[in-house]
Design an enzyme around this catalytic site. Structure first.
Site, mmCIF file in Angstrom:
data_model
loop_
_atom_site.group_PDB
_atom_site.id
_atom_site.type_symbol
_atom_site.label_atom_id
_atom_site.label_comp_id
_atom_site.label_asym_id
_atom_site.label_seq_id
_atom_site.Cartn_x
_atom_site.Cartn_y
_atom_site.Cartn_z
ATOM 1 C CB CYS A 1 -0.941 0.014 1.191
ATOM 2 S SG CYS A 1 -1.913 -1.482 1.307
ATOM 3 C CG HIS A 6 -3.482 3.042 2.522
ATOM 4 N ND1 HIS A 6 -3.890 2.730 1.247
ATOM 5 C CD2 HIS A 6 -3.567 1.881 3.243
ATOM 6 C CE1 HIS A 6 -4.193 1.440 1.192
ATOM 7 N NE2 HIS A 6 -4.011 0.908 2.385
ATOM 8 C CG ASN A 23 -6.768 -1.434 1.181
ATOM 9 O OD1 ASN A 23 -6.024 -0.878 0.384
ATOM 10 N ND2 ASN A 23 -6.337 -1.999 2.290
HETATM 11 O O1 UT7 Z 1 -3.974 -1.755 3.494
HETATM 12 C C1 UT7 Z 1 -3.227 -1.870 4.650
HETATM 13 C C2 UT7 Z 1 -3.489 -3.104 5.371
HETATM 14 N N1 UT7 Z 1 -4.838 -3.399 5.725
HETATM 15 C C3 UT7 Z 1 -5.486 -2.777 6.714
HETATM 16 O O2 UT7 Z 1 -5.097 -1.732 7.179
HETATM 17 C C4 UT7 Z 1 -6.686 -3.471 7.302
HETATM 18 C C5 UT7 Z 1 -6.578 -3.509 8.805
HETATM 19 N N2 UT7 Z 1 -7.610 -4.236 9.488
HETATM 20 C C6 UT7 Z 1 -8.919 -3.877 9.479
HETATM 21 O O3 UT7 Z 1 -9.297 -2.943 8.820
HETATM 22 C C7 UT7 Z 1 -9.877 -4.604 10.392
HETATM 23 O O4 UT7 Z 1 -9.154 -5.393 11.308
HETATM 24 C C8 UT7 Z 1 -10.886 -5.516 9.627
HETATM 25 C C9 UT7 Z 1 -11.866 -4.637 8.871
HETATM 26 C C10 UT7 Z 1 -10.145 -6.436 8.689
HETATM 27 C C11 UT7 Z 1 -11.687 -6.361 10.626
HETATM 28 O O5 UT7 Z 1 -12.330 -5.550 11.581
HETATM 29 P P1 UT7 Z 1 -12.248 -5.914 13.136
HETATM 30 O O6 UT7 Z 1 -13.073 -4.935 13.853
HETATM 31 O O7 UT7 Z 1 -10.797 -5.986 13.496
HETATM 32 O O8 UT7 Z 1 -12.967 -7.321 13.195
HETATM 33 P P2 UT7 Z 1 -12.365 -8.712 13.645
HETATM 34 O O9 UT7 Z 1 -11.310 -9.185 12.736
HETATM 35 O O10 UT7 Z 1 -12.029 -8.609 15.077
HETATM 36 O O11 UT7 Z 1 -13.631 -9.655 13.449
HETATM 37 C C12 UT7 Z 1 -14.791 -9.505 14.233
HETATM 38 C C13 UT7 Z 1 -15.810 -10.560 13.807
HETATM 39 C C14 UT7 Z 1 -15.250 -11.970 13.748
HETATM 40 O O12 UT7 Z 1 -16.215 -12.828 14.322
HETATM 41 P P3 UT7 Z 1 -16.016 -13.422 15.812
HETATM 42 O O13 UT7 Z 1 -14.754 -14.215 15.742
HETATM 43 O O14 UT7 Z 1 -15.913 -12.220 16.702
HETATM 44 O O15 UT7 Z 1 -17.253 -14.215 15.995
HETATM 45 C C15 UT7 Z 1 -15.140 -12.257 12.266
HETATM 46 O O16 UT7 Z 1 -15.317 -13.626 11.972
HETATM 47 O O17 UT7 Z 1 -16.334 -10.284 12.518
HETATM 48 C C16 UT7 Z 1 -16.290 -11.467 11.707
HETATM 49 N N3 UT7 Z 1 -16.091 -11.085 10.321
HETATM 50 C C17 UT7 Z 1 -17.104 -10.794 9.482
HETATM 51 N N4 UT7 Z 1 -18.435 -10.778 9.631
HETATM 52 C C18 UT7 Z 1 -19.180 -10.418 8.590
HETATM 53 C C19 UT7 Z 1 -14.914 -10.924 9.660
HETATM 54 N N5 UT7 Z 1 -15.148 -10.526 8.394
HETATM 55 C C20 UT7 Z 1 -16.496 -10.449 8.260
HETATM 56 C C21 UT7 Z 1 -17.331 -10.074 7.195
HETATM 57 N N6 UT7 Z 1 -18.652 -10.059 7.396
HETATM 58 N N7 UT7 Z 1 -16.850 -9.714 5.988
#
Ligand code: UT7
Length: 323
Positions: free
Chosen positions: A110, A250, A280
């Site tokens: 990125c 970004h 992204n």
């Molecule tokens: O480009 C540079 C690099 N990338 C980034 O900067 C991305 C950085 N990370 C993020 O933006 C966030 O961590 C995410 C958007 C990827 C995830 O958000 P989060 O608030 O950190 O959620 P999480 O990973 O803690 O997941 C929470 C829950 C999980 O369920 P459980 O385990 O709590 O039951 C996931 O399984 O959300 C679930 N989940 C989804 N649910 C519905 C993960 N993806 C999805 C989805 N739809 N697409």
């Protein structure tokens, strides 16, 4: 000096609702709440990194009043090249007819466009280069696992291209900062399918040639590193937050963007956001945002614009540019 920028995306917009049609268990509400993304563009038949980058480049060249034959170099920041060999930059060179240019890719994920601009500035300072095209482009839709909801909802395709010329009359890059930390490489990667573990039936079956990401860890590091990069950009330029007219960060996640702006002391009215429409797009995200901001007349001569990037590697960095 960033003389002009153009951008291009594939024809097809893929909305959050469209994931239901391919059997991905997610919702518009979850994606918007956690990321701010509403849709992203996805390359279709006949579209690839070369075609999208070439389209963005033609717009930038036309806006800058520069012909392809005048280019001394083409630098393409990408993590999703059309082929593993050769660099996609040479394919863009051929498509543009930039016969004099040296062309090469930079893989800084990125941060690719931001690294590219800083490399271009270096070539101008020491190598006698006059006119350089720096592109950030990605076709991430071809390297994500469309069955993995943790990643497939986040990324999009597109390209932004910037014509860079020597700085004049106090215009140009006032501060520049680049960092990387390879000890955290495993948190955002394509684990297999290349040199250390070539493509085989097992890789294909497990899908380990696609992007994997430890989302929460990446999130925390992104917030910390982008805050650090914003501080460095201001310090380097000897400016304070109130001197910044526009922040173009970004575009990975609206929550990361808001945290970066808050840390830097820049109000959200001065932050360009388009993650809702593009997702992204990795290396393409900053130049697409810059191109849009300029199309909307948001950047006037003399304004200070701050750029901050973070990506796989990890890589991160920042710049302050006076337009
Ligand atoms: O480009 C540079 C690099 N990338 C980034 O900067 C991305 C950085 N990370 C993020 O933006 C966030 O961590 C995410 C958007 C990827 C995830 O958000 P989060 O608030 O950190 O959620 P999480 O990973 O803690 O997941 C929470 C829950 C999980 O369920 P459980 O385990 O709590 O039951 C996931 O399984 O959300 C679930 N989940 C989804 N649910 C519905 C993960 N993806 C999805 C989805 N739809 N697409």
């Amino acid at each position: 000096m960033l003389a002009a920028t153009g951008h291009a995306v594939p024809k097809r917009a893929f909305t959050n609702a469209d994931f239901a049609s391919i059997g991905v268990e997610t919702s518009d509400e979850w994606i918007r709440e956690r990321t701010g993304i509403g849709q992203r563009y996805v390359a279709g038949d006949g579209e690839n990194l070369t075609t999208i980058c070439t389209e963005a480049a033609r717009i930038a060249l036309q806006r800058a009043g520069v012909t392809a034959a005048e280019l001394d170099a083409i630098i393409l920041g990408t993590a999703s090249p059309d082929r593993l060999l050769p660099a996609t930059a040479v394919e863009v060179q051929a498509a543009l007819g930039a016969t004099r240019a040296v062309a090469f890719d930079i893989d800084a994920a990125c941060s690719g466009w931001l690294y590219g601009i800083q490399v271009a500035e270096g070539l101008m300072a020491t190598g006698g280069y006059e006119t350089i095209l720096v592109i950030g482009g990605e076709v991430l839709s071809r390297i994500i696992n469309w069955k993995d909801r943790n990643t497939c909802v986040l990324f999009g395709d597109g390209a932004g291209a910037t014509v860079v010329k020597r700085s004049t009359k106090g215009r140009g890059v006032l501060s520049a900062y680049m960092r990387s930390d390879g000890t955290l490489a495993d948190l955002l990667q394509r684990p297999k399918g290349a040199g250390s573990h070539p493509m085989d039936a097992q890789v294909l079956a497990e899908g380990s040639h696609f992007i994997t990401m430890a989302g929460r860890e990446v999130f925390k590091n992104a917030v910390r590193s982008m805050a650090d990069a914003a501080d460095r950009a201001l310090d380097g330029a000897k400016l304070s937050a109130s001197d910044i007219d526009l922040l173009i960060p970004h575009q990975a996640n609206i929550r990361i963007i808001e945290a970066t702006a808050k840390h830097a002391g820049i109000p959200m009215e001065k932050v360009y956001v388009n993650v809702d429409r593009f997702g992204n797009t990795s290396a393409a995200s900053i130049p697409i945002a810059l191109s849009e901001a300029q199309e909307q007349g948001l950047i006037k001569d003399g304004m200070h614009v701050m750029f901050v990037a973070f990506g796989a590697g990890f890589t991160w960095g920042s710049m302050v540019v006076r337009f």
